[in-house]
Design an enzyme around this catalytic site. Structure first.
Site, mmCIF file in Angstrom:
data_model
loop_
_atom_site.group_PDB
_atom_site.id
_atom_site.type_symbol
_atom_site.label_atom_id
_atom_site.label_comp_id
_atom_site.label_asym_id
_atom_site.label_seq_id
_atom_site.Cartn_x
_atom_site.Cartn_y
_atom_site.Cartn_z
ATOM 1 N N GLY A 72 -6.870 0.924 10.546
ATOM 2 C CA GLY A 72 -5.420 0.442 10.940
ATOM 3 C C GLY A 72 -4.863 1.052 12.152
ATOM 4 O O GLY A 72 -5.353 1.948 12.722
ATOM 5 N N ASP A 80 -0.132 -6.397 11.891
ATOM 6 C CA ASP A 80 -0.696 -5.598 10.818
ATOM 7 C C ASP A 80 -0.577 -4.293 10.890
ATOM 8 O O ASP A 80 -1.400 -3.423 10.890
ATOM 9 C CB ASP A 80 -2.168 -6.043 10.919
ATOM 10 C CG ASP A 80 -2.825 -5.672 9.592
ATOM 11 O OD1 ASP A 80 -2.262 -5.778 8.518
ATOM 12 O OD2 ASP A 80 -4.158 -5.442 9.513
ATOM 13 N N ASN A 116 0.739 -1.365 -0.087
ATOM 14 C CA ASN A 116 0.223 -0.061 0.064
ATOM 15 C C ASN A 116 0.880 1.200 -0.147
ATOM 16 O O ASN A 116 0.802 1.947 0.987
ATOM 17 C CB ASN A 116 -1.004 0.149 1.282
ATOM 18 C CG ASN A 116 -0.185 -0.357 2.553
ATOM 19 O OD1 ASN A 116 0.705 -0.851 2.655
ATOM 20 N ND2 ASN A 116 -1.026 0.307 3.659
#
Length: 418
Positions: A326, A307, A97
């Site tokens: 996130g 993550d 990303n």
């Protein structure tokens, strides 16, 4: 560089002769020269000696995001890797990303070059499709040759079943690992949190467990048809655990991971509308959390990942509906896992995964290249916004009680001691 590690308790289940025993370890120019009960340091030898010192092979996180290239204000590669080192990670798998999205060999080469002088090793994923638009396959073979360890359209579902089929078939020619994010976007709709009692009471649109499990089931059917290597990142439901367990019993070459936050929290954390807890996959129910923890213990879930996703403050300090998904977590991972599992299990979790990505697994053995994480297994502490070295501060784990503390890492003949 010559380094003597004094009186370290070794965690290494693969070697019963040294596992849980306290030894001195001498490293000369990046290679383990001697392991013994006591070693006397010679001239020009740096000595690492700390109270309650423990050691294992270096730790790996299989899902890490930074910002560079394109979003350096969130996190540069250099500072991101320093943050990973503070968390005890000698290796990380970098997500796709960024801007530009890494779907060519030149972008993969750029990322690897930017990380080449850091203590923590960076292993990039390449995008599965051009610009991660899930339309046309990217240059998978060329990216593999440039150093990509797998192929992923980060957090984007591959809705085109035929595209996934072709990717799995094609990647078998060079042993490529294909990712498929577990989300049926049509079922998920405009959902932003887990669908259930909490979403209903808060008036937030829900993502049902069905949205994940339908995609997992589809992906496993395709894998059974094509063969190949499939990785399903960050599963979050009890149903997904059952599906993957059944697939593994059939002998399918599938692996999966779970995000640390899904092992710690449930959707009850959302009652204050704190966007720090807005993540994808969403926080689920207590039943899901229990099933995920058990699946880590029995090996159905292969990897636990932070993550880690750095975000600008503007992306979180807004209405819950509009906030980005996130959290960061590299610095908190060990201390949190160590509160869920015993230290032996925690270290085993943190050292798993290299074989899946075609990376060489380090060994604590004389004559082998040194790749260590140094830590204490008991110290109680916490990470705060002020003590975190990450540029971004979107962390749901700040102020959480952590059990065990990282002292530093040794990797590639480089040492980073905190």
């Amino acid at each position: 560089m010559n380094i003597l590690i004094k009186s370290a308790k070794i965690f290494d289940k693969s070697n019963k002769d040294i596992h849980l025993k306290t030894k001195d370890i001498l490293v000369l120019n990046g290679v383990i020269s001697k392991i013994a009960d006591t070693i006397t340091p010679e001239k020009n030898t740096s000595v690492i000696s700390k109270k309650n010192l423990c050691i294992s092979i270096g730790w790996l996180d299989t899902s890490v995001s930074f910002g560079e290239p394109g979003f350096e204000e969130r996190e540069t590669i250099a500072n991101g890797l320093k943050t990973a080192a503070k968390g005890g990670f000698t290796d990380i798998i970098l997500n796709t990303n960024t801007n530009p999205i890494p779907y060519t060999s030149s972008t993969i080469a750029f990322i690897k070059n930017k990380a080449s002088q850091e203590t923590t090793s960076l292993h990039p994923l390449g995008a599965l499709t051009v610009n991660s638009e899930t339309v046309d396959l990217a240059e998978l073979y060329d990216m593999k040759n440039a150093g990509a360890v797998g192929f992923s359209d980060y957090k984007k579902a591959t809705s085109n079943s035929n595209l996934l089929k072709i990717a799995l078939q094609y990647a078998q020619n060079f042993n490529g690992l294909i990712y498929s994010f577990p989300l049926d976007t049509k079922i998920a709709g405009k959902g932003i949190v887990n669908e259930g009692d909490v979403s209903t009471s808060l008036g937030l649109k829900g993502i049902p467990a069905l949205a994940e499990e339908l995609q997992v089931a589809r992906d496993l059917f395709i894998l059974e048809y094509t063969g190949g290597k499939l990785h399903i990142p960050t599963i979050s439901t009890a149903g997904s655990v059952k599906l993957i367990s059944d697939a593994k019993k059939k002998g399918l070459d599938v692996s999966c991971s779970v995000a640390l936050y899904n092992l710690l929290y449930t959707d009850s954390k959302l009652t204050e509308f704190d966007t720090t807890y807005k993540v994808l996959p969403p926080l689920r129910t207590k039943k899901d959390k229990t099933a995920l923890i058990n699946a880590v213990k029995n090996g159905t879930i292969d990897f636990v990942t932070t993550d880690h996703t750095p975000l600008d403050i503007e992306q979180k300090k807004i209405e819950f509906d509009n906030a980005a998904y996130g959290t960061i977590g590299l610095e908190s991972s060990f201390g949190l896992l160590n509160t869920i599992f015993d230290t032996e299990t925690t270290v085993e979790i943190l050292t798993k995964g290299r074989e899946r990505y075609g990376l060489q697994k380090p060994e604590i053995k004389e004559g082998k290249t040194a790749c260590f994480t140094l830590f204490d297994e008991d110290t109680q502490h916490f990470i705060s916004k002020n003590t975190s070295i990450s540029t971004a501060k979107n962390c749901m784990f700040f102020e959480e009680k952590l059990k065990g503390q990282v002292f530093g890492i040794l990797n590639k003949d480089r040492v980073k001691i905190l």
